[in-house]
Structures are given as C-alpha cells and as structure tokens.
Motif scaffolding. Structure first.
Motif, short mmCIF file in Angstrom:
data_model
loop_
_atom_site.label_atom_id
_atom_site.label_comp_id
_atom_site.label_asym_id
_atom_site.label_seq_id
_atom_site.Cartn_x
_atom_site.Cartn_y
_atom_site.Cartn_z
N PRO A 78 0.83 -1.20 0.00
CA PRO A 78 0.00 0.00 0.00
C PRO A 78 0.86 1.25 0.00
O PRO A 78 1.80 1.36 0.78
CB PRO A 78 -0.82 -0.12 1.28
CG PRO A 78 -0.07 -1.08 2.12
CD PRO A 78 0.69 -1.98 1.20
N CYS A 79 0.56 2.15 -0.92
CA CYS A 79 1.33 3.38 -0.99
C CYS A 79 0.86 4.34 0.08
O CYS A 79 -0.28 4.30 0.53
CB CYS A 79 1.19 4.01 -2.37
SG CYS A 79 -0.48 4.48 -2.77
N THR A 80 1.74 5.20 0.49
CA THR A 80 1.38 6.18 1.51
C THR A 80 0.95 7.46 0.81
O THR A 80 1.77 8.30 0.47
CB THR A 80 2.56 6.47 2.45
OG1 THR A 80 3.67 6.87 1.64
CG2 THR A 80 2.93 5.24 3.25
N VAL A 81 -0.33 7.56 0.55
CA VAL A 81 -0.91 8.75 -0.06
C VAL A 81 -1.18 9.73 1.06
O VAL A 81 -1.60 9.34 2.15
CB VAL A 81 -2.21 8.39 -0.80
CG1 VAL A 81 -2.80 9.61 -1.45
CG2 VAL A 81 -1.95 7.32 -1.81
N VAL A 82 -0.95 10.98 0.83
CA VAL A 82 -1.15 11.98 1.87
C VAL A 82 -2.37 12.81 1.53
O VAL A 82 -2.52 13.27 0.40
CB VAL A 82 0.11 12.87 2.00
CG1 VAL A 82 -0.12 13.98 2.98
CG2 VAL A 82 1.30 12.03 2.43
N MET A 83 -3.27 12.98 2.51
CA MET A 83 -4.48 13.76 2.31
C MET A 83 -4.25 15.16 2.85
O MET A 83 -3.68 15.31 3.92
CB MET A 83 -5.64 13.11 3.06
CG MET A 83 -6.95 13.80 2.89
SD MET A 83 -8.22 12.95 3.78
CE MET A 83 -8.59 14.18 5.00
N PRO B 266 -4.86 3.89 0.01
CA PRO B 266 -4.70 4.08 -1.44
C PRO B 266 -5.93 4.66 -2.13
O PRO B 266 -5.82 5.25 -3.19
CB PRO B 266 -4.42 2.67 -1.95
CG PRO B 266 -3.81 1.98 -0.80
CD PRO B 266 -4.48 2.55 0.42
N ASN B 267 -7.13 4.52 -1.54
CA ASN B 267 -8.32 5.11 -2.15
C ASN B 267 -8.56 6.53 -1.68
O ASN B 267 -9.65 7.06 -1.81
CB ASN B 267 -9.54 4.24 -1.87
CG ASN B 267 -9.82 4.11 -0.39
OD1 ASN B 267 -9.08 4.63 0.43
ND2 ASN B 267 -10.88 3.40 -0.05
N SER B 268 -7.55 7.17 -1.11
CA SER B 268 -7.55 8.58 -0.69
C SER B 268 -8.45 8.87 0.50
O SER B 268 -8.73 10.02 0.78
CB SER B 268 -7.93 9.51 -1.85
OG SER B 268 -6.97 9.39 -2.86
N LEU B 269 -8.92 7.84 1.19
CA LEU B 269 -9.66 8.08 2.43
C LEU B 269 -8.68 8.13 3.58
O LEU B 269 -7.69 7.39 3.60
CB LEU B 269 -10.69 6.97 2.66
CG LEU B 269 -11.82 6.91 1.66
CD1 LEU B 269 -12.68 5.69 1.92
CD2 LEU B 269 -12.66 8.16 1.74
N PRO B 270 -8.91 8.98 4.56
CA PRO B 270 -7.95 9.08 5.67
C PRO B 270 -7.94 7.81 6.52
O PRO B 270 -8.95 7.12 6.63
CB PRO B 270 -8.47 10.27 6.48
CG PRO B 270 -9.89 10.38 6.12
CD PRO B 270 -10.03 9.89 4.72
#
Length: 184
Positions: free
Chosen positions: A43-48, A60-64
């Motif tokens: 899982p990538c660490t996407v930042v919101m 990854p689905n951009s939910l916090p």
C-alpha cells in the motif's frame, strides 16, 4: 495464438534463403498461455490535505486512516494534561482521522467573525477547540476517579468497556440511547 500461427504460415511461404532470419520458422521462446507473476503491491502512503500545514496518511483510495480511540461520544472524561488539566466534561464530537475530540465547555478559543453585510457589526465568539484523545481519561462520576479503560465480554456475549480502577461498566443501553437522543 491464432495470430502467431497465421504469422508462421505466412513466413513459411516466403522464398528466402534458410540462412537469413526471415526464412526461419518462428518458434515461440515462451510457452502459451503467458503466466506473469506480478510483484506484491504494497500500500502506498498517499497523503491527504486537511489544512495547509497539516498532512495525514491516507489509504490508497484517498480516504484518511481512522485511528481507534478509547473514548466515544457521550463519555465523561477528565483532562490529564494541558491548559485545562483537572477539568471534567462530556465528549460531544470525535475526529478519528487525527484522534482529537471536542469536550463540552472545555478548551474554549476566541474566534473573530467578520460582519456578513456592510452595516452589521463583527463578533467575537467562544468556540470549543479539539483536544487530543491521549490527554483524556475516562471519569467515574459515582466514585469521582479517573481510570484507564478495559474491555471484557458479558455473559450474554456483548463486548463492553469498563473502568479498570472501579470496574464500572461504561457501555450500557441507557448511555447509548441518551447519546443518540442528544445528537438528534
């Protein structure tokens, strides 16, 4: 598969010397069907983006990423650190993405509100600011003591929270009904 067979038959019909590349029949170097093993996707660490200065990790689905908390809406808590240390209040709102809560009539901040229209005066309001959940402990109003929270199963199989010092059960049907009525 059919396209390779058609290509092989068309290449075989060409009259080119056997020493050249085009004269040789095509033999696939890999067996069909192709089985490709993809590497395991981490899982990538996407930042919101919550505020200009605040970054939170997201799924990854951009939910916090929501954190588990030891308090719930309607709990009576005691503040154990910070400017409001020693004060007791009830939780009115939870923010699970950053583990903060709003406690009724605690941690009041002043907010300067601009006038909506040209003739209206501006306002200075007192609002409740969030407190981090690690600065709170559950509080027993009967025995006047703050305690950590524990979890146990009752005889009927329901999982409840209880205060470790006193053994008092926090989660009960009456507390849930009261909290739901206050929300509406």
């Amino acid at each position: 598969m059919a396209s390779i067979a058609a290509l092989q038959s068309s290449m075989a019909s060409l009259s080119i010397s056997p020493s050249s590349f085009l004269g040789n029949r095509l033999s696939p170097s890999f067996p069909f069907p192709i089985s490709i093993k993809l590497p395991e996707i981490k899982p990538c660490t996407v930042v919101m983006r919550l505020k200009r200065w605040e970054r939170k990790k997201c799924k990854p689905n951009s939910l916090p990423i929501l954190h588990k908390m030891h308090v719930k809406i309607g709990d009576t808590v005691k503040v154990i650190s910070g400017r409001e240390k020693g004060k007791i209040g009830e939780i009115t709102e939870l923010f699970k993405h950053n583990s903060t809560v709003i406690v009724k009539d605690l941690n009041l901040k002043t907010k300067h509100v601009k006038p909506a229209n040209e003739g209206d005066p501006g306002e200075i309001r007192k609002i409740e600011a969030p407190i981090h959940s690690s600065n709170l402990m559950l509080y027993s109003t009967e025995q006047k003591v703050a305690s950590r929270v524990g979890h146990k199963f009752l005889e009927d199989g329901t999982k409840v929270r209880y205060l470790i010092k006193t053994g008092e059960i926090i989660d009960s049907v009456e507390n849930w009904k009261k909290a739901i009525k206050e929300r509406e």
